[in-house]
Write a protein that holds these residues in place. Structure first.
Motif, PDB file in Angstrom:
ATOM      1  N   VAL A   1     -14.874  36.671 -49.060  1.00 51.07           N
ATOM      2  CA  VAL A   1     -15.612  36.922 -50.289  1.00 51.07           C
ATOM      3  C   VAL A   1     -16.955  37.794 -49.915  1.00 51.07           C
ATOM      4  CG1 VAL A   1     -17.054  35.978 -52.156  1.00 51.07           C
ATOM      5  CG2 VAL A   1     -15.087  34.850 -51.338  1.00 51.07           C
ATOM      6  N   VAL A   2     -17.290  38.844 -50.765  1.00 54.01           N
ATOM      7  CA  VAL A   2     -18.326  39.939 -50.645  1.00 54.01           C
ATOM      8  C   VAL A   2     -19.455  39.246 -51.422  1.00 54.01           C
ATOM      9  CG1 VAL A   2     -19.534  41.971 -51.071  1.00 54.01           C
ATOM     10  CG2 VAL A   2     -16.934  41.560 -50.779  1.00 54.01           C
ATOM     11  N   THR A   3     -20.660  38.911 -50.966  1.00 51.53           N
ATOM     12  CA  THR A   3     -21.872  38.680 -51.667  1.00 51.53           C
ATOM     13  C   THR A   3     -22.536  39.517 -51.987  1.00 51.53           C
ATOM     14  OG1 THR A   3     -23.257  38.309 -49.612  1.00 51.53           O
ATOM     15  CG2 THR A   3     -21.912  36.406 -50.156  1.00 51.53           C
ATOM     16  N   GLU A   4     -23.698  39.319 -53.145  1.00 52.87           N
ATOM     17  CA  GLU A   4     -24.585  40.200 -53.625  1.00 52.87           C
ATOM     18  C   GLU A   4     -25.420  40.696 -52.555  1.00 52.87           C
ATOM     19  OE1 GLU A   4     -26.546  38.716 -56.955  1.00 52.87           O
ATOM     20  OE2 GLU A   4     -24.786  38.611 -58.365  1.00 52.87           O
ATOM     21  N   ASP A   5     -25.963  39.805 -51.560  1.00 52.41           N
ATOM     22  CA  ASP A   5     -26.739  40.029 -50.349  1.00 52.41           C
ATOM     23  C   ASP A   5     -26.108  41.087 -49.580  1.00 52.41           C
ATOM     24  OD1 ASP A   5     -28.890  38.445 -51.244  1.00 52.41           O
ATOM     25  OD2 ASP A   5     -28.107  36.745 -50.112  1.00 52.41           O
ATOM     26  N   GLU A   6     -24.898  40.999 -49.404  1.00 50.51           N
ATOM     27  CA  GLU A   6     -24.100  41.957 -48.440  1.00 50.51           C
ATOM     28  C   GLU A   6     -23.982  43.389 -49.304  1.00 50.51           C
ATOM     29  OE1 GLU A   6     -20.506  40.621 -45.799  1.00 50.51           O
ATOM     30  OE2 GLU A   6     -20.183  39.938 -47.735  1.00 50.51           O
ATOM     31  N   ILE A   7     -24.076  43.347 -50.447  1.00 53.39           N
ATOM     32  CA  ILE A   7     -23.954  44.614 -51.147  1.00 53.39           C
ATOM     33  C   ILE A   7     -25.088  45.350 -50.732  1.00 53.39           C
ATOM     34  CG2 ILE A   7     -23.733  45.863 -53.064  1.00 53.39           C
ATOM     35  CD1 ILE A   7     -20.855  44.809 -52.178  1.00 53.39           C
ATOM     36  N   ALA A   8     -26.335  44.669 -51.224  1.00 60.20           N
ATOM     37  CA  ALA A   8     -27.716  45.256 -51.079  1.00 60.20           C
ATOM     38  C   ALA A   8     -27.935  45.746 -49.727  1.00 60.20           C
ATOM     39  CB  ALA A   8     -28.819  44.084 -51.420  1.00 60.20           C
ATOM     40  N   LEU A   9     -27.501  44.962 -48.697  1.00 59.86           N
ATOM     41  CA  LEU A   9     -27.570  45.182 -47.253  1.00 59.86           C
ATOM     42  C   LEU A   9     -26.682  46.577 -46.767  1.00 59.86           C
ATOM     43  CD1 LEU A   9     -28.917  44.541 -44.591  1.00 59.86           C
ATOM     44  CD2 LEU A   9     -27.020  42.921 -44.029  1.00 59.86           C
ATOM     45  N   ALA A  10     -25.391  46.717 -47.437  1.00 56.42           N
ATOM     46  CA  ALA A  10     -24.649  47.645 -47.171  1.00 56.42           C
ATOM     47  C   ALA A  10     -25.338  48.883 -47.635  1.00 56.42           C
ATOM     48  CB  ALA A  10     -23.225  47.378 -47.713  1.00 56.42           C
ATOM     49  N   LEU A  11     -25.674  48.790 -48.780  1.00 54.34           N
ATOM     50  CA  LEU A  11     -26.352  50.120 -49.558  1.00 54.34           C
ATOM     51  C   LEU A  11     -27.593  50.710 -48.690  1.00 54.34           C
ATOM     52  CD1 LEU A  11     -26.068  49.089 -53.373  1.00 54.34           C
ATOM     53  CD2 LEU A  11     -24.776  50.526 -52.006  1.00 54.34           C
ATOM     54  N   ALA A  12     -28.216  49.677 -47.964  1.00 56.58           N
ATOM     55  CA  ALA A  12     -29.408  50.122 -47.212  1.00 56.58           C
ATOM     56  C   ALA A  12     -28.928  50.485 -45.817  1.00 56.58           C
ATOM     57  CB  ALA A  12     -30.251  48.849 -47.307  1.00 56.58           C
ATOM     58  N   GLU A  13     -28.020  49.876 -45.190  1.00 60.18           N
ATOM     59  CA  GLU A  13     -27.567  50.019 -43.654  1.00 60.18           C
ATOM     60  C   GLU A  13     -26.353  50.739 -43.435  1.00 60.18           C
ATOM     61  OE1 GLU A  13     -28.534  46.748 -41.494  1.00 60.18           O
ATOM     62  OE2 GLU A  13     -30.631  46.343 -42.352  1.00 60.18           O
TER      63      GLU A  13
END
Length: 262
Positions: free
Chosen positions: A125-137
């Protein structure tokens, strides 16, 4: 092995490609999946354990929600650029492909930056925190060079003319922005109004006009939230121009005053 119309209809027990919503082609030794360019209505697709190396045929499968590609031969994450237009895609299983590399953490961030609408990646499962981190890094995924070349070679123009054709320039500008927003790319016939001989005579002077055309064309497809983002960005840009203009005017006024005093 090439996936043919006959094989698809046989597996799906369907009479036509348009009616196929789910298809399981697990372990069929597939290398050619070009048939999917004719299957815009497919929703769930299992292609795991094959020898697939390109995802370009899937770019038009706009109804696709789940895509299973485990254990194929996808060489680079740049192939994911073909999945950007698939705004309904929520489940992707890509593990055990050459493109996954050895850094599983960076791989995941890069995939999620490219496809931030995913809800599950590699059965996790993909979390919102992962998405935020992915967009940054996460790393930026670009279109494979071979795909760009193929696209340019299909418009019937010689390479030199294609490179300088304002119609092609406008297409590239529009589709570049649409790709970044995860929107469906537009075909050349959307820009026929720009293809007249008189237009081609003014190539250098029309680049700014083409950029404006691309932006205005994009506005038709944006939702309310996305329009607010564009509105804010435009306001910030205008403020920058205003400040630059005021600074220039003040500088000119100071110079004029100094000239008069002398």
């Amino acid at each position: 092995m090439k996936l043919t119309r006959k094989l698809v209809l046989g597996k799906a027990k369907a009479s036509d490609l348009e009616s196929v919503k789910k298809l399981n082609c697990w372990g069929c030794s597939l290398t050619d999946i070009s048939i999917f360019s004719q299957m815009a209505n497919i929703e769930v697709l299992t292609l795991s354990v094959n020898s697939i190396s390109s995802l370009s045929p899937l770019a038009g499968c706009l109804s696709l929600c789940e895509l299973y590609l485990r254990r194929n031969k996808i060489p680079s994450l740049s192939e994911l650029s073909h999945l950007r237009p698939l705004t309904r895609l929520r489940v992707l299983w890509l593990a055990e492909n050459p493109c996954c590399g050895t850094d599983s953490s960076q791989y995941r961030l890069t995939v999620l930056r490219c496809l931030p609408r995913l809800q599950k990646l590699d059965n996790q499962v993909v979390t919102e925190d992962e998405i935020a981190l992915a967009l940054a890094e996460g790393e930026v995924v670009t279109t494979p060079p071979s795909s760009v070349q193929n696209q340019l070679s299909t418009n019937g123009l010689p390479d030199a003319e294609t490179e300088n054709d304002p119609l092609n320039y406008n297409m590239e500008e529009t589709n570049k922005i649409r790709e970044e927003l995860g929107m469906k790319l537009l075909s050349r016939d959307k820009f026929t109004s720009l293809s007249s001989p008189s237009t081609r005579e003014n190539k250098p002077s029309m680049k700014k006009t083409h950029t404006l055309d691309a932006v205005l064309l994009l506005l038709r497809d944006l939702d309310e939230e996305e329009l607010h983002v564009v509105h804010t960005a435009a306001q910030n840009r205008l403020q920058t121009f205003t400040l630059e203009s005021e600074t220039l005017n003040n500088s000119l006024q100071t110079q004029k005053t100094a000239d008069i005093q002398h």
